[in-house]
Design an enzyme around this catalytic site. Structure first.
Site, PDB file in Angstrom:
ATOM      1  N   CYS A  43       0.824  -1.208   0.000  1.00 43.91           N
ATOM      2  CA  CYS A  43       0.000   0.000   0.000  1.00 43.91           C
ATOM      3  C   CYS A  43       0.859   1.258   0.000  1.00 43.91           C
ATOM      4  O   CYS A  43       0.677   2.155  -0.810  1.00 43.91           O
ATOM      5  CB  CYS A  43      -0.932  -0.027   1.214  1.00 43.91           C
ATOM      6  SG  CYS A  43      -1.848   1.499   1.429  1.00 43.91           S
ATOM      7  N   CYS A  48      -1.555   1.604  -3.117  1.00 47.11           N
ATOM      8  CA  CYS A  48      -2.535   2.685  -2.944  1.00 47.11           C
ATOM      9  C   CYS A  48      -1.935   4.090  -2.928  1.00 47.11           C
ATOM     10  O   CYS A  48      -2.404   4.973  -3.648  1.00 47.11           O
ATOM     11  CB  CYS A  48      -3.294   2.530  -1.630  1.00 47.11           C
ATOM     12  SG  CYS A  48      -3.405   0.874  -0.973  1.00 47.11           S
ATOM     13  N   LYS A  51       0.095   5.211  -6.119  1.00 46.15           N
ATOM     14  CA  LYS A  51      -0.886   5.169  -7.212  1.00 46.15           C
ATOM     15  C   LYS A  51      -1.827   6.359  -7.139  1.00 46.15           C
ATOM     16  O   LYS A  51      -2.046   7.063  -8.121  1.00 46.15           O
ATOM     17  CB  LYS A  51      -1.646   3.847  -7.127  1.00 46.15           C
ATOM     18  CG  LYS A  51      -2.660   3.590  -8.175  1.00 46.15           C
ATOM     19  CD  LYS A  51      -4.116   3.797  -7.860  1.00 46.15           C
ATOM     20  CE  LYS A  51      -4.691   3.647  -6.524  1.00 46.15           C
ATOM     21  NZ  LYS A  51      -5.563   2.521  -6.298  1.00 46.15           N
ATOM     22  N   TYR A 100       5.941   4.708   9.726  1.00 47.57           N
ATOM     23  CA  TYR A 100       5.601   3.347  10.166  1.00 47.57           C
ATOM     24  C   TYR A 100       6.686   2.816  11.108  1.00 47.57           C
ATOM     25  O   TYR A 100       6.403   2.235  12.147  1.00 47.57           O
ATOM     26  CB  TYR A 100       5.484   2.407   8.950  1.00 47.57           C
ATOM     27  CG  TYR A 100       4.109   2.330   8.335  1.00 47.57           C
ATOM     28  CD1 TYR A 100       3.429   3.473   7.930  1.00 47.57           C
ATOM     29  CD2 TYR A 100       3.485   1.100   8.148  1.00 47.57           C
ATOM     30  CE1 TYR A 100       2.172   3.391   7.350  1.00 47.57           C
ATOM     31  CE2 TYR A 100       2.226   1.011   7.571  1.00 47.57           C
ATOM     32  CZ  TYR A 100       1.583   2.162   7.174  1.00 47.57           C
ATOM     33  OH  TYR A 100       0.339   2.079   6.602  1.00 47.57           O
ATOM     34  N   TYR A 179      -9.120  -3.404 -11.431  1.00 48.57           N
ATOM     35  CA  TYR A 179      -9.003  -1.999 -11.073  1.00 48.57           C
ATOM     36  C   TYR A 179      -7.602  -1.451 -11.328  1.00 48.57           C
ATOM     37  O   TYR A 179      -7.450  -0.316 -11.767  1.00 48.57           O
ATOM     38  CB  TYR A 179      -9.476  -1.756  -9.625  1.00 48.57           C
ATOM     39  CG  TYR A 179      -8.509  -2.143  -8.527  1.00 48.57           C
ATOM     40  CD1 TYR A 179      -7.663  -1.193  -7.966  1.00 48.57           C
ATOM     41  CD2 TYR A 179      -8.444  -3.440  -8.033  1.00 48.57           C
ATOM     42  CE1 TYR A 179      -6.782  -1.533  -6.939  1.00 48.57           C
ATOM     43  CE2 TYR A 179      -7.580  -3.789  -7.015  1.00 48.57           C
ATOM     44  CZ  TYR A 179      -6.748  -2.826  -6.471  1.00 48.57           C
ATOM     45  OH  TYR A 179      -5.879  -3.172  -5.467  1.00 48.57           O
ATOM     46  N   GLU A 183      -6.948   1.725 -13.648  1.00 48.58           N
ATOM     47  CA  GLU A 183      -6.365   2.929 -13.031  1.00 48.58           C
ATOM     48  C   GLU A 183      -5.105   3.359 -13.776  1.00 48.58           C
ATOM     49  O   GLU A 183      -4.922   4.542 -14.084  1.00 48.58           O
ATOM     50  CB  GLU A 183      -6.042   2.657 -11.559  1.00 48.58           C
ATOM     51  CG  GLU A 183      -7.313   2.536 -10.724  1.00 48.58           C
ATOM     52  CD  GLU A 183      -7.081   2.177  -9.268  1.00 48.58           C
ATOM     53  OE1 GLU A 183      -8.004   2.355  -8.465  1.00 48.58           O
ATOM     54  OE2 GLU A 183      -5.976   1.696  -8.924  1.00 48.58           O
ATOM     55  N   HIS A 438     -27.036  21.647  -1.282  1.00 51.18           N
ATOM     56  CA  HIS A 438     -27.037  22.166  -2.640  1.00 51.18           C
ATOM     57  C   HIS A 438     -26.026  23.292  -2.791  1.00 51.18           C
ATOM     58  O   HIS A 438     -25.873  24.080  -1.860  1.00 51.18           O
ATOM     59  CB  HIS A 438     -28.444  22.691  -2.936  1.00 51.18           C
ATOM     60  CG  HIS A 438     -28.607  23.171  -4.336  1.00 51.18           C
ATOM     61  ND1 HIS A 438     -28.643  22.322  -5.415  1.00 51.18           N
ATOM     62  CD2 HIS A 438     -28.725  24.428  -4.826  1.00 51.18           C
ATOM     63  CE1 HIS A 438     -28.798  23.044  -6.520  1.00 51.18           C
ATOM     64  NE2 HIS A 438     -28.838  24.309  -6.195  1.00 51.18           N
ATOM     65  N   GLU A 443     -25.812  15.445  -3.594  1.00 49.74           N
ATOM     66  CA  GLU A 443     -27.239  15.640  -3.291  1.00 49.74           C
ATOM     67  C   GLU A 443     -28.116  14.722  -4.152  1.00 49.74           C
ATOM     68  O   GLU A 443     -29.251  14.428  -3.800  1.00 49.74           O
ATOM     69  CB  GLU A 443     -27.650  17.098  -3.459  1.00 49.74           C
ATOM     70  CG  GLU A 443     -27.670  17.614  -4.885  1.00 49.74           C
ATOM     71  CD  GLU A 443     -28.094  19.088  -4.975  1.00 49.74           C
ATOM     72  OE1 GLU A 443     -29.126  19.452  -4.383  1.00 49.74           O
ATOM     73  OE2 GLU A 443     -27.385  19.865  -5.644  1.00 49.74           O
TER      74      GLU A 443
HETATM   75  P1  FAD Z   1       1.434  -6.020   2.037  1.00 49.14           P
HETATM   76  O1  FAD Z   1       1.068  -4.622   2.321  1.00 49.14           O
HETATM   77  O2  FAD Z   1       1.730  -6.371   0.637  1.00 49.14           O
HETATM   78  O3  FAD Z   1       2.683  -6.369   2.949  1.00 49.14           O
HETATM   79  C1  FAD Z   1       3.364  -7.584   2.863  1.00 49.14           C
HETATM   80  C2  FAD Z   1       4.815  -7.350   3.211  1.00 49.14           C
HETATM   81  O4  FAD Z   1       5.443  -8.598   3.454  1.00 49.14           O
HETATM   82  C3  FAD Z   1       5.612  -6.705   2.094  1.00 49.14           C
HETATM   83  O5  FAD Z   1       6.241  -5.536   2.570  1.00 49.14           O
HETATM   84  C4  FAD Z   1       6.622  -7.763   1.678  1.00 49.14           C
HETATM   85  O6  FAD Z   1       7.850  -7.212   1.277  1.00 49.14           O
HETATM   86  C5  FAD Z   1       6.773  -8.540   2.977  1.00 49.14           C
HETATM   87  N1  FAD Z   1       7.232  -9.925   2.830  1.00 49.14           N
HETATM   88  C6  FAD Z   1       6.790 -10.859   1.958  1.00 49.14           C
HETATM   89  N2  FAD Z   1       7.382 -12.035   2.198  1.00 49.14           N
HETATM   90  C7  FAD Z   1       8.233 -11.849   3.243  1.00 49.14           C
HETATM   91  C8  FAD Z   1       9.126 -12.687   3.964  1.00 49.14           C
HETATM   92  N3  FAD Z   1       9.235 -13.998   3.679  1.00 49.14           N
HETATM   93  N4  FAD Z   1       9.856 -12.146   4.962  1.00 49.14           N
HETATM   94  C9  FAD Z   1       9.737 -10.832   5.282  1.00 49.14           C
HETATM   95  N5  FAD Z   1       8.901  -9.997   4.645  1.00 49.14           N
HETATM   96  C10 FAD Z   1       8.155 -10.501   3.643  1.00 49.14           C
HETATM   97  N6  FAD Z   1      -5.921  -1.333  -1.713  1.00 49.14           N
HETATM   98  C11 FAD Z   1      -6.822  -0.400  -1.335  1.00 49.14           C
HETATM   99  O7  FAD Z   1      -7.491  -0.577  -0.317  1.00 49.14           O
HETATM  100  N7  FAD Z   1      -6.990   0.754  -2.061  1.00 49.14           N
HETATM  101  C12 FAD Z   1      -6.263   1.026  -3.174  1.00 49.14           C
HETATM  102  O8  FAD Z   1      -6.427   2.067  -3.813  1.00 49.14           O
HETATM  103  C13 FAD Z   1      -5.299   0.075  -3.576  1.00 49.14           C
HETATM  104  N8  FAD Z   1      -4.505   0.301  -4.648  1.00 49.14           N
HETATM  105  C14 FAD Z   1      -3.559  -0.598  -5.001  1.00 49.14           C
HETATM  106  C15 FAD Z   1      -2.772  -0.332  -6.104  1.00 49.14           C
HETATM  107  C16 FAD Z   1      -1.804  -1.218  -6.497  1.00 49.14           C
HETATM  108  C17 FAD Z   1      -0.954  -0.900  -7.695  1.00 49.14           C
HETATM  109  C18 FAD Z   1      -1.619  -2.431  -5.769  1.00 49.14           C
HETATM  110  C19 FAD Z   1      -0.571  -3.414  -6.181  1.00 49.14           C
HETATM  111  C20 FAD Z   1      -2.391  -2.716  -4.662  1.00 49.14           C
HETATM  112  C21 FAD Z   1      -3.378  -1.801  -4.267  1.00 49.14           C
HETATM  113  N9  FAD Z   1      -4.192  -2.045  -3.173  1.00 49.14           N
HETATM  114  C22 FAD Z   1      -5.147  -1.116  -2.809  1.00 49.14           C
HETATM  115  C23 FAD Z   1      -4.113  -3.316  -2.410  1.00 49.14           C
HETATM  116  C24 FAD Z   1      -3.332  -3.124  -1.105  1.00 49.14           C
HETATM  117  O9  FAD Z   1      -2.084  -2.557  -1.387  1.00 49.14           O
HETATM  118  C25 FAD Z   1      -3.177  -4.461  -0.411  1.00 49.14           C
HETATM  119  O10 FAD Z   1      -4.449  -5.055  -0.245  1.00 49.14           O
HETATM  120  C26 FAD Z   1      -2.520  -4.330   0.972  1.00 49.14           C
HETATM  121  O11 FAD Z   1      -1.270  -3.712   0.881  1.00 49.14           O
HETATM  122  C27 FAD Z   1      -2.385  -5.713   1.611  1.00 49.14           C
HETATM  123  O12 FAD Z   1      -1.730  -5.612   2.834  1.00 49.14           O
HETATM  124  P2  FAD Z   1      -0.939  -6.869   3.431  1.00 49.14           P
HETATM  125  O13 FAD Z   1      -0.553  -6.470   4.805  1.00 49.14           O
HETATM  126  O14 FAD Z   1      -1.735  -8.086   3.245  1.00 49.14           O
HETATM  127  O15 FAD Z   1       0.326  -7.042   2.513  1.00 49.14           O
END
Ligand code: FAD
Length: 449
Positions: A43, A48, A51, A100, A179, A183, A438, A443
């Site tokens: 994200c 997100c 993007k 973060y 999406y 986008e 309005h 609305e």
């Molecule tokens: P992630 O945020 O992907 O985090 C997983 C993390 O785990 C990553 O940092 C990765 O590097 C790490 N990792 C993986 N394997 C290992 C390992 N073995 N050891 C250590 N670290 C590891 N969602 C929305 O709600 N609104 C939006 O507008 C939107 N736009 C998006 C646009 C794009 C282009 C993309 C690709 C996604 C978008 N999403 C959006 C989806 C959203 O980003 C994901 O749903 C969200 O980030 C999922 O969170 P997560 O915690 O599951 O995984």
């Protein structure tokens, strides 16, 4: 105190992992979290956030054009610089990623910048070789773009690389119809690229309301985005001048400068040691979890995209929160997946919550559909021939709102507020009784007949 090094070890510091780690630590757990790439996850780093910033940047193309009708003298040679935008976007991404880190630090979560994998139900090995143990393990490793296995696929990019292009491609082919494909089609089109979107089936944005997505298709085509349907990727050939020749079924080959795959996302479950720990996967390779995010191994949980339920940031965050509250906060919590709103940040935006018209008809039989099909005031003065469309789907007997779907400027902002009403189970009467604000586009929601 336990015999384990930690009470919780989180693998993946993205949306779900961060929330779970922070909340578990706030509940008093000893928490460590490992990240193999950058803290913040998809994200923040390549989803997100960057993007949406590109979407804002892209939309100025239309705003600047429309501004002339509002009296502004916008020079004809007004230029856009991709490097300025992406440079600023990366700075913002860095800022959020650092924030973060700061939050995790302040909650005393040990952040380990390494890849991690399981070696058993309570043990983890880090890339450095260090082995640690934990009472509970949370897998929050997210998902990655799916890349089709056609000849020449290595010449294509995904959304991960799109942010890092040296310049806006003159001609780009985007494969996919979800999406992310739509986008990025909008983003590159607004920046002046010739965009072709190809899709295996004959429709875009499956799962969204038919009329709303048809309106997006119609507006996108009117703007100049080219769509090719029933086109299955056959291969990409790199030509002597560096351009890419893409072959597909049912259509003539096309020559472009960039190919982007937006053909779905695959849960990150490979080489994670899931076998060693005995964690079961679904047919799609996602971690199978129950309503409490628990995997087939009692000490191992999973949240977010790696479980392939609803792949959205706010859902991953809620799952992380529910997990931490349940296990460490003595507050059993389950995520309610009913009425999760979603948006497509296209030009114009699309957004929806609840059942689409066809889903509602299938489920309820008798439904009432209220529609407002209008040209927003700003578009009228701008001479922009783009109509907005709002739909409210109600139970035919009780008038309870089952879904709201819309396309138009700021649709996502408006829908978020309307989603509260749908989630609360309000009826159309509650909207009728609310006095219009309005003049707004929103609305229309309280004026539907
Ligand atoms: P992630 O945020 O992907 O985090 C997983 C993390 O785990 C990553 O940092 C990765 O590097 C790490 N990792 C993986 N394997 C290992 C390992 N073995 N050891 C250590 N670290 C590891 N969602 C929305 O709600 N609104 C939006 O507008 C939107 N736009 C998006 C646009 C794009 C282009 C993309 C690709 C996604 C978008 N999403 C959006 C989806 C959203 O980003 C994901 O749903 C969200 O980030 C999922 O969170 P997560 O915690 O599951 O995984």
């Amino acid at each position: 105190m336990t015999d384990y090094d930690y009470d919780l070890f989180v693998i993946g510091i993205g949306s779900g992992g961060t929330r779970a780690a922070r909340v578990a630590a706030a509940h008093g757990a000893r928490v460590a979290a490992a990240e193999e790439y950058r803290v913040g996850g998809t994200c923040v780093i390549r989803g997100c956030v960057p993007k949406k910033l590109l979407v804002y940047g892209a939309h100025f193309a239309e705003d600047l054009m429309d501004a002339r009708r509002f009296g502004w003298d916008v020079p004809a040679d007004c230029k856009f610089d991709w490097k300025t935008l992406t440079g600023n976007v990366f700075e913002e991404v860095d800022r959020i990623s650092k924030a973060y880190n700061t939050t995790l630090d302040s909650h005393k979560v040990e952040v380990i910048n390494e890849r991690a994998e399981l070696t058993g139900p309570n043990s983890i090995r880090l890339a450095s070789g260090r082995e640690v143990t934990s009472k509970y393990i949370l897998i929050a490793t997210g998902a990655r773009p799916h890349i089709p296995t056609c000849p020449g696929h290595e010449f294509g990019i995904t959304s991960n690389e799109a942010f890092h292009l040296e310049s806006v491609p003159k001609r780009i082919l985007i494969a996919g119809a979800g999406y992310i494909a739509n986008e990025f089609a909008g983003i590159f089109h607004e920046f002046g690229a010739k965009v072709t979107l190809i899709n295996r089936s004959d429709q875009i944005l499956r799962g969204y309301d038919e009329q709303i997505r048809d309106r997006l298709l119609q507006i996108s085509m009117m703007k100049g985005i080219d769509f090719r349907f029933n086109a299955k990727f056959e291969g990409i050939e790199k030509q002597a001048d560096g351009s890419l020749k893409v072959s597909m079924s049912n259509h003539a080959p096309i020559e472009v400068d960039c190919v982007m795959f937006a053909t779905g996302r695959v849960p990150n479950t490979e080489n994670l040691g899931l076998d060693a720990a005995g964690v079961e996967l679904t047919e799609k390779g996602a971690i199978r979890v129950d309503e409490d995010n628990r995997s087939s191994v009692p000490s191992i949980f999973a949240v977010g995209d790696v479980t392939d339920r609803i792949q959205l940031t706010p859902v991953a965050i809620r799952e992380g929160q529910a997990f931490a509250d349940t296990i460490f906060g003595n507050k059993p919590t389950r995520v309610d997946y009913h009425c999760v709103p979603a948006a497509v940040f296209s030009h114009p935006q699309m957004a929806g919550v609840g059942l689409t018209e066809s889903q509602a008809k299938q489920k309820y039989g008798s439904v009432k559909v209220y529609v407002s099909d209008f040209r927003p005031m700003k578009n009228v003065l701008a001479g922009r021939n783009e109509r907005a469309l709002y739909k409210m789907i109600c139970d035919g007997e009780t008038n309870k709102i089952l879904g709201i779907h819309m396309i138009g400027p700021e649709a996502a902002e408006i829908l978020q507020a309307a989603a509260v009403a749908v989630k609360a189970g309000l009826t159309k009467d509650a909207f009728d009784q609310t006095v219009a604000l309005h003049p707004t586009m929103a609305e229309e929601l309280v004026l539907m007949k």
